[in-house]
Design a protein around this motif. Structure first.
Motif, PDB file in Angstrom:
ATOM      1  N   ALA A 217       0.832  -1.199   0.000  1.00 10.02           N
ATOM      2  CA  ALA A 217       0.000   0.000   0.000  1.00 10.02           C
ATOM      3  C   ALA A 217       0.863   1.243   0.000  1.00 10.02           C
ATOM      4  O   ALA A 217       0.523   2.245  -0.621  1.00 10.02           O
ATOM      5  N   LEU A 218       2.000   1.174   0.694  1.00  9.41           N
ATOM      6  CA  LEU A 218       2.879   2.327   0.748  1.00  9.41           C
ATOM      7  C   LEU A 218       3.377   2.688  -0.639  1.00  9.41           C
ATOM      8  O   LEU A 218       3.355   3.841  -1.038  1.00  9.41           O
ATOM      9  N   HIS A 219       3.791   1.693  -1.406  1.00 10.17           N
ATOM     10  CA  HIS A 219       4.303   2.016  -2.731  1.00 10.17           C
ATOM     11  C   HIS A 219       3.196   2.390  -3.695  1.00 10.17           C
ATOM     12  O   HIS A 219       3.433   3.099  -4.662  1.00 10.17           O
ATOM     13  N   ASN A 220       1.987   1.944  -3.431  1.00  4.99           N
ATOM     14  CA  ASN A 220       0.878   2.393  -4.254  1.00  4.99           C
ATOM     15  C   ASN A 220       0.620   3.882  -4.074  1.00  4.99           C
ATOM     16  O   ASN A 220       0.079   4.528  -4.943  1.00  4.99           O
ATOM     17  N   GLN A 221       1.008   4.451  -2.933  1.00  4.19           N
ATOM     18  CA  GLN A 221       0.717   5.859  -2.671  1.00  4.19           C
ATOM     19  C   GLN A 221       1.929   6.775  -2.805  1.00  4.19           C
ATOM     20  O   GLN A 221       1.799   7.974  -2.750  1.00  4.19           O
ATOM     21  N   GLY A 222       3.067   6.252  -3.011  1.00  5.02           N
ATOM     22  CA  GLY A 222       4.243   7.117  -3.139  1.00  5.02           C
ATOM     23  C   GLY A 222       5.491   6.358  -2.749  1.00  5.02           C
ATOM     24  O   GLY A 222       5.484   5.617  -1.785  1.00  5.02           O
ATOM     25  N   ASN A 223       6.583   6.497  -3.497  1.00  2.22           N
ATOM     26  CA  ASN A 223       7.747   5.644  -3.324  1.00  2.22           C
ATOM     27  C   ASN A 223       8.617   6.008  -2.139  1.00  2.22           C
ATOM     28  O   ASN A 223       8.563   7.116  -1.615  1.00  2.22           O
ATOM     29  N   LEU A 224       9.415   5.042  -1.733  1.00  4.81           N
ATOM     30  CA  LEU A 224      10.387   5.244  -0.665  1.00  4.81           C
ATOM     31  C   LEU A 224      11.643   5.916  -1.199  1.00  4.81           C
ATOM     32  O   LEU A 224      11.888   5.948  -2.402  1.00  4.81           O
ATOM     33  N   ALA A 225      12.435   6.436  -0.295  1.00  5.42           N
ATOM     34  CA  ALA A 225      13.776   6.898  -0.646  1.00  5.42           C
ATOM     35  C   ALA A 225      14.738   5.746  -0.419  1.00  5.42           C
ATOM     36  O   ALA A 225      14.653   5.040   0.585  1.00  5.42           O
ATOM     37  N   LYS A 226      15.637   5.545  -1.363  1.00  7.68           N
ATOM     38  CA  LYS A 226      16.664   4.511  -1.225  1.00  7.68           C
ATOM     39  C   LYS A 226      18.000   5.185  -0.933  1.00  7.68           C
ATOM     40  O   LYS A 226      18.399   6.116  -1.633  1.00  7.68           O
ATOM     41  N   LEU A 227      18.689   4.713   0.109  1.00  6.59           N
ATOM     42  CA  LEU A 227      19.973   5.279   0.503  1.00  6.59           C
ATOM     43  C   LEU A 227      21.057   4.219   0.383  1.00  6.59           C
ATOM     44  O   LEU A 227      20.915   3.112   0.924  1.00  6.59           O
ATOM     45  N   ASP A 228      22.112   4.548  -0.320  1.00  5.16           N
ATOM     46  CA  ASP A 228      23.279   3.668  -0.453  1.00  5.16           C
ATOM     47  C   ASP A 228      24.409   4.224   0.403  1.00  5.16           C
ATOM     48  O   ASP A 228      24.699   5.432   0.366  1.00  5.16           O
ATOM     49  N   LEU A 229      25.040   3.340   1.175  1.00  4.60           N
ATOM     50  CA  LEU A 229      26.053   3.771   2.139  1.00  4.60           C
ATOM     51  C   LEU A 229      27.452   3.356   1.700  1.00  4.60           C
ATOM     52  O   LEU A 229      27.620   2.472   0.847  1.00  4.60           O
ATOM     53  N   SER A 230      28.458   3.983   2.319  1.00  7.66           N
ATOM     54  CA  SER A 230      29.850   3.759   1.910  1.00  7.66           C
ATOM     55  C   SER A 230      30.343   2.357   2.213  1.00  7.66           C
ATOM     56  O   SER A 230      31.330   1.911   1.634  1.00  7.66           O
ATOM     57  N   ASP A 231      29.670   1.624   3.116  1.00 14.87           N
ATOM     58  CA  ASP A 231      30.086   0.257   3.416  1.00 14.87           C
ATOM     59  C   ASP A 231      29.437  -0.762   2.486  1.00 14.87           C
ATOM     60  O   ASP A 231      29.572  -1.973   2.684  1.00 14.87           O
ATOM     61  N   GLY A 232      28.713  -0.277   1.479  1.00 17.38           N
ATOM     62  CA  GLY A 232      28.081  -1.170   0.500  1.00 17.38           C
ATOM     63  C   GLY A 232      26.645  -1.530   0.816  1.00 17.38           C
ATOM     64  O   GLY A 232      25.965  -2.135  -0.010  1.00 17.38           O
ATOM     65  N   SER A 233      26.165  -1.191   1.999  1.00 21.37           N
ATOM     66  CA  SER A 233      24.796  -1.526   2.373  1.00 21.37           C
ATOM     67  C   SER A 233      23.817  -0.483   1.829  1.00 21.37           C
ATOM     68  O   SER A 233      24.207   0.626   1.448  1.00 21.37           O
ATOM     69  N   SER A 234      22.541  -0.860   1.806  1.00 21.77           N
ATOM     70  CA  SER A 234      21.479   0.043   1.365  1.00 21.77           C
ATOM     71  C   SER A 234      20.318  -0.056   2.340  1.00 21.77           C
ATOM     72  O   SER A 234      20.154  -1.055   3.048  1.00 21.77           O
ATOM     73  N   LEU A 235      19.503   0.970   2.363  1.00 17.45           N
ATOM     74  CA  LEU A 235      18.283   0.930   3.168  1.00 17.45           C
ATOM     75  C   LEU A 235      17.241   1.826   2.519  1.00 17.45           C
ATOM     76  O   LEU A 235      17.549   2.630   1.634  1.00 17.45           O
ATOM     77  N   TYR A 236      16.002   1.660   2.974  1.00 20.09           N
ATOM     78  CA  TYR A 236      14.886   2.439   2.441  1.00 20.09           C
ATOM     79  C   TYR A 236      14.230   3.205   3.592  1.00 20.09           C
ATOM     80  O   TYR A 236      14.213   2.738   4.726  1.00 20.09           O
ATOM     81  N   ALA A 237      13.694   4.367   3.274  1.00 24.32           N
ATOM     82  CA  ALA A 237      13.037   5.168   4.299  1.00 24.32           C
ATOM     83  C   ALA A 237      11.875   5.944   3.701  1.00 24.32           C
ATOM     84  O   ALA A 237      11.911   6.365   2.550  1.00 24.32           O
ATOM     85  N   LYS A 238      10.853   6.125   4.532  1.00 25.85           N
ATOM     86  CA  LYS A 238       9.725   6.952   4.128  1.00 25.85           C
ATOM     87  C   LYS A 238      10.079   8.433   4.207  1.00 25.85           C
ATOM     88  O   LYS A 238       9.539   9.244   3.467  1.00 25.85           O
ATOM     89  N   LEU A 239      11.000   8.767   5.142  1.00 28.27           N
ATOM     90  CA  LEU A 239      11.452  10.143   5.284  1.00 28.27           C
ATOM     91  C   LEU A 239      12.950  10.147   5.565  1.00 28.27           C
ATOM     92  O   LEU A 239      13.421   9.419   6.434  1.00 28.27           O
ATOM     93  N   VAL A 240      13.686  10.954   4.813  1.00 24.64           N
ATOM     94  CA  VAL A 240      15.122  11.140   5.028  1.00 24.64           C
ATOM     95  C   VAL A 240      15.328  12.545   5.574  1.00 24.64           C
ATOM     96  O   VAL A 240      14.862  13.526   4.977  1.00 24.64           O
ATOM     97  N   VAL A 241      16.005  12.646   6.717  1.00 25.33           N
ATOM     98  CA  VAL A 241      16.276  13.947   7.328  1.00 25.33           C
ATOM     99  C   VAL A 241      17.770  14.227   7.237  1.00 25.33           C
ATOM    100  O   VAL A 241      18.590  13.458   7.749  1.00 25.33           O
ATOM    101  N   GLY A 242      18.119  15.309   6.580  1.00 29.04           N
ATOM    102  CA  GLY A 242      19.511  15.728   6.487  1.00 29.04           C
ATOM    103  C   GLY A 242      19.883  16.605   7.666  1.00 29.04           C
ATOM    104  O   GLY A 242      19.430  17.745   7.764  1.00 29.04           O
ATOM    105  N   SER A 243      20.674  16.047   8.572  1.00 26.20           N
ATOM    106  CA  SER A 243      21.210  16.830   9.700  1.00 26.20           C
ATOM    107  C   SER A 243      22.730  16.691   9.673  1.00 26.20           C
ATOM    108  O   SER A 243      23.379  16.586  10.711  1.00 26.20           O
TER     109      SER A 243
END
Length: 511
Positions: A217-243
């Protein structure tokens, strides 16, 4: 001048829509993985979530003081404490709890937190950890000009407060927020890594969903943000906060534009020692920039001295004895005489205001306590003003220095960042309460609408001060002296300035 600066910084405001509902996180291997309306994309996203990384409600990029303030606030509010949060920062202090020894001399990196910020820390339970470590409340402040034509004194009792602020080492503030979060039942995962790339796939689908909906249902209403990290891992988030600070990677990857400039100044900071305890904040405006002497407790003070890059380099390379002489010279008779009681050498010009004078208006000019020893290494950093034209877009929000950097002459930078963090957490809670996707731009723009005007106002005031005190010109010196004396003797003006500086009043002076 300030109005022009405010207009330049306040571009790109947006209309707001009514917030809707947020979503609870699902395990990455759940068969109900997020998809768009396209069947081929559905299969693609399922595999992506299963093979690439975990799904989070919020990903906080940057685990410094402001990022941890956001995490701590989310951990303490009933509507947000169930969120699943990722914190991305390569600082090992996030994984290995920092041990602070009271017998160690203070670190030169300190912040002056306002009563408004202290109140926010108390609300989330973080202030008790600050009180366990070194800190210094101050209830008076003296500001003066090197010309000897004017000065002003502020006291907490002028606005019926116990303190004007509290000087705390940055590592203590960070420790307090981290301890507050760790002692909660908050669902958090810390990634000791750096953000390398980020993708936010747009969707025109409806943003309405139930909080118990699956990730499909989440993807039916709007996509996630995908984040790729320097150690090779990835994750997804509904909200990304730049601090993640003034050179924000999130801001860069999300395509936020900025307005700003570099000042022809550097700041040199360090910890110094006295023979007596300093209980006042001091600031003197010199030809090349202000010097501040801030109490930090146990006969220590913090120096923040603004000057040209060449002067900063020379001061940084001085022998310790020569540097101490230079500091005492700058805080005493150096560059000009001590101020008299008023512009005309007496109070007659302001005699008509005596009946309503604040108690601090009766206080005479004082000389700061002598510095006898350097208690830390000296650090030099360049100064700039920078402001993001937008604080929010689809699935991304900026807080703290990622959104704005200011001149340090009033010590307001971190306070603005803390207010950003707590304001964003409340907007997220409001979105959850009414059923909005927490990454929806209309919800995030509500946060921007709250914080942007306040930040622009403070930035314009600080930039105006910087420019006004960067010119050594006779008539302008007289005007500055008149302003100092007006602030010293005109009670409504003085109370408004104190209220603005302590965070009690959002707009300066008589608003």
């Amino acid at each position: 001048m300030n109005r022009m600066i405010a207009r330049r910084l306040s571009a790109n405001t947006y209309a707001l829509r009514i917030p809707r509902k947020a979503f609870s996180s699902q395990a990455p291997g759940n068969d109900a993985s997020s998809v768009s309306a396209c069947p081929s994309h559905e299969h693609e996203v399922k595999l992506s979530l299963k093979n690439d990384g975990q799904l989070y409600d919020v990903a906080i990029v940057g685990g410094g003081m402001v990022g941890m303030a956001l995490a701590c606030s989310l951990a303490r509010m009933p509507l947000t404490k169930q969120l699943n949060v990722a914190i991305i920062d390569s600082n090992p202090a996030l994984q290995n709890k920092l041990i602070i020894k009271k017998e160690d001399p203070p670190d030169p990196r300190v912040s002056t937190v306002t009563p408004a910020t202290i109140s926010l820390f108390k609300d989330v339970g973080a202030w008790e950890y600050v009180l366990q470590n070194r800190h210094a409340f101050f209830d008076k402040m003296q500001v003066w000009d090197y010309t000897g034509l004017g000065y002003t004194r502020y006291e907490a009792r002028d606005i019926n407060k116990e303190a004007l602020g509290c000087v705390v080492e940055n590592k203590v503030l960070h420790y307090a927020l981290l301890s507050c979060m760790q002692n909660s039942e908050f669902q958090k995962t810390i990634y000791s890594s750096r953000l390398t790339s980020m993708a936010v796939h747009r969707s025109s689908s409806s943003t309405r969903a139930n909080s118990t909906s699956s990730t499909t249902a989440l993807h039916n209403q709007g996509n996630l943000a995908k984040l790729d990290l320097s150690d090779g891992s990835s994750l997804y988030a509904k909200l990304v906060v730049g601090s993640d600070g003034g050179k924000s990677r999130v801001r860069e990857l999300a395509g936020f534009k900025t307005t700003g400039w570099s000042y022809p100044q550097n700041a040199i900071i360090c910890t110094v020692e006295h023979t007596v305890e300093n209980q006042c904040a001091w600031q003197r405006f010199l030809p090349a920039g202000p010097i501040a002497l801030l109490p930090i407790g146990d006969k220590f003070s913090n120096i923040v001295w603004t000057m040209s890059p060449k002067e900063a380099s020379d001061c940084n390379s001085m022998k310790e004895d020569d540097f101490i002489k230079a500091v005492n010279h700058a805080l005493d008779y150096g560059y000009g005489p001590h101020p008299k009681s008023s512009l005309l050498g007496n109070r007659d010009i302001f005699s008509w205001l005596r009946a309503d004078a604040t108690s601090s208006a009766k206080e005479s000019f004082e000389v700061p306590p002598k510095v006898v020893k350097l208690a830390s290494a000296r650090m030099v950093f360049p100064l700039s003003l920078r402001h993001a034209n937008d604080y929010a877009s689809k699935r991304v929000a900026l807080i703290g220095d990622a959104a704005h950097t200011v001149h340090p002459l009033a010590g307001q930078g971190v306070n603005l960042g803390f207010e950003d963090a707590f304001a964003l957490s409340k907007v997220i809670a409001e979105g959850i309460a009414v059923g909005t996707d927490i990454g929806e731009v209309s919800l995030l723009k509500k946060y921007e609408a709250e914080r942007k005007p306040a930040n622009i106002m403070m930035m314009a005031v600080l930039d105006g001060f910087q420019k006004a005190y960067s010119v050594d010109f006779g008539p302008l010196n007289i005007l500055r002296a008149a302003a100092f004396n007006g602030a010293h003797y005109i009670s409504p003006l003085k109370r408004s300035i104190i209220s603005f500086a302590t965070g009690e009043q959002k707009l300066p002076l008589f608003s």
